[in-house]
Scaffold this motif. Structure first.
Motif, mmCIF file in Angstrom:
data_model
loop_
_atom_site.group_PDB
_atom_site.id
_atom_site.type_symbol
_atom_site.label_atom_id
_atom_site.label_comp_id
_atom_site.label_asym_id
_atom_site.label_seq_id
_atom_site.Cartn_x
_atom_site.Cartn_y
_atom_site.Cartn_z
ATOM 1 N N PRO A 34 46.730 44.289 47.430
ATOM 2 C CA PRO A 34 46.051 43.139 48.147
ATOM 3 C C PRO A 34 46.098 41.914 47.277
ATOM 4 C CG PRO A 34 44.519 44.481 47.066
ATOM 5 C CD PRO A 34 45.597 45.139 47.086
ATOM 6 N N ASP A 35 46.522 41.926 46.128
ATOM 7 C CA ASP A 35 46.586 41.068 45.037
ATOM 8 C C ASP A 35 48.031 40.516 44.912
ATOM 9 O OD1 ASP A 35 45.989 39.064 43.358
ATOM 10 O OD2 ASP A 35 45.708 40.261 41.494
ATOM 11 N N ASN A 36 48.561 39.804 45.909
ATOM 12 C CA ASN A 36 50.287 39.235 45.798
ATOM 13 C C ASN A 36 51.015 40.572 45.721
ATOM 14 O OD1 ASN A 36 49.614 36.575 46.332
ATOM 15 N ND2 ASN A 36 49.495 36.187 44.166
ATOM 16 N N TRP A 39 48.576 45.975 42.518
ATOM 17 C CA TRP A 39 47.421 46.736 42.494
ATOM 18 C C TRP A 39 46.612 46.615 41.185
ATOM 19 C CZ3 TRP A 39 46.296 49.287 47.038
ATOM 20 C CH2 TRP A 39 47.344 49.419 47.979
ATOM 21 N N ARG A 40 45.183 46.999 41.489
ATOM 22 C CA ARG A 40 44.437 46.592 40.134
ATOM 23 C C ARG A 40 44.215 47.784 39.278
ATOM 24 N NH1 ARG A 40 39.402 46.484 40.285
ATOM 25 N NH2 ARG A 40 39.033 47.233 42.331
ATOM 26 N N THR A 101 38.603 48.083 46.826
ATOM 27 C CA THR A 101 39.699 47.135 46.793
ATOM 28 C C THR A 101 40.810 46.901 45.710
ATOM 29 O OG1 THR A 101 38.243 45.833 48.270
ATOM 30 C CG2 THR A 101 40.144 44.639 47.516
ATOM 31 N N GLY A 102 42.051 47.116 46.013
ATOM 32 C CA GLY A 102 42.928 46.825 45.064
ATOM 33 C C GLY A 102 43.110 48.507 44.381
#
Length: 172
Positions: A34-36, A39-40, A101-102
């Motif tokens: 989700p962050d360009n 993944w986090r 999320t991520g």
């Protein structure tokens, strides 16, 4: 040979194969965060998800890696009569997880889906990926590489030892 034991319909996975399939999973996940596209974090479901999660984290250059430990089988394996209610024994760092999320949650196999169902309830926005999937568990996973029938027993390399096996026919 119609009187096979359940474990005799086996799918044997080598270390090379789990590595190739885990890399294929990473390629499938690459750019889909989700962050360009990033993944986090990667969270491995212990114990089977640890090797694939390490490979996925390396391939995707994700440095934040944690584990969640869920038990849903007695020591006898995964037969339906040996399953029990899934229970979390160890959770990942809450600051890493948030609502998921991520975060990629990685396991080796989704079988009945009970483990992933429990983890999905805890982290509803995480992305769930497995290397292998059986039909009953497929609804709980967002991505997987190889599907196998529900009655196939997967022999992972960490569960195996090299030894002589008699041929099906003949004596040598």
């Amino acid at each position: 040979m119609t009187d096979r034991l359940p474990h005799e319909k086996g799918f044997h996975i080598s270390w090379d194969q789990i590595h190739r399939d885990s890399r294929a999973l990473a390629w499938r996940l690459d750019g889909n965060g989700p962050d360009n596209g990033a993944w986090r974090a990667v969270v491995a479901i212990t114990r089977g998800g640890m090797a694939p999660a390490m490979i996925v984290a390396r391939e995707l250059d994700v440095r934040t890696v944690d584990t969640i430990s869920v038990v849903s089988y007695h020591s006898g394996g995964g037969a339906a009569d040996q399953r029990r209610e899934a229970k979390v024994l160890k959770s990942p760092d809450p600051e890493i997880m948030g609502d998921g999320t991520g975060v990629l949650v990685i396991d080796d196999l989704v079988d009945s889906g009970k483990t992933l169902e429990l983890v999905r309830e805890l982290y509803p926005n995480a992305h769930f990926a497995t290397v292998y999937a059986k039909p009953e568990g497929e609804p709980q996973v967002d991505d997987f590489i190889t599907g196998v029938s529900q009655d196939t027993w997967i022999f992972f390399p960490w569960d195996m030892a090299m030894q002589y096996v008699k041929p099906y026919r003949g004596t040598d």
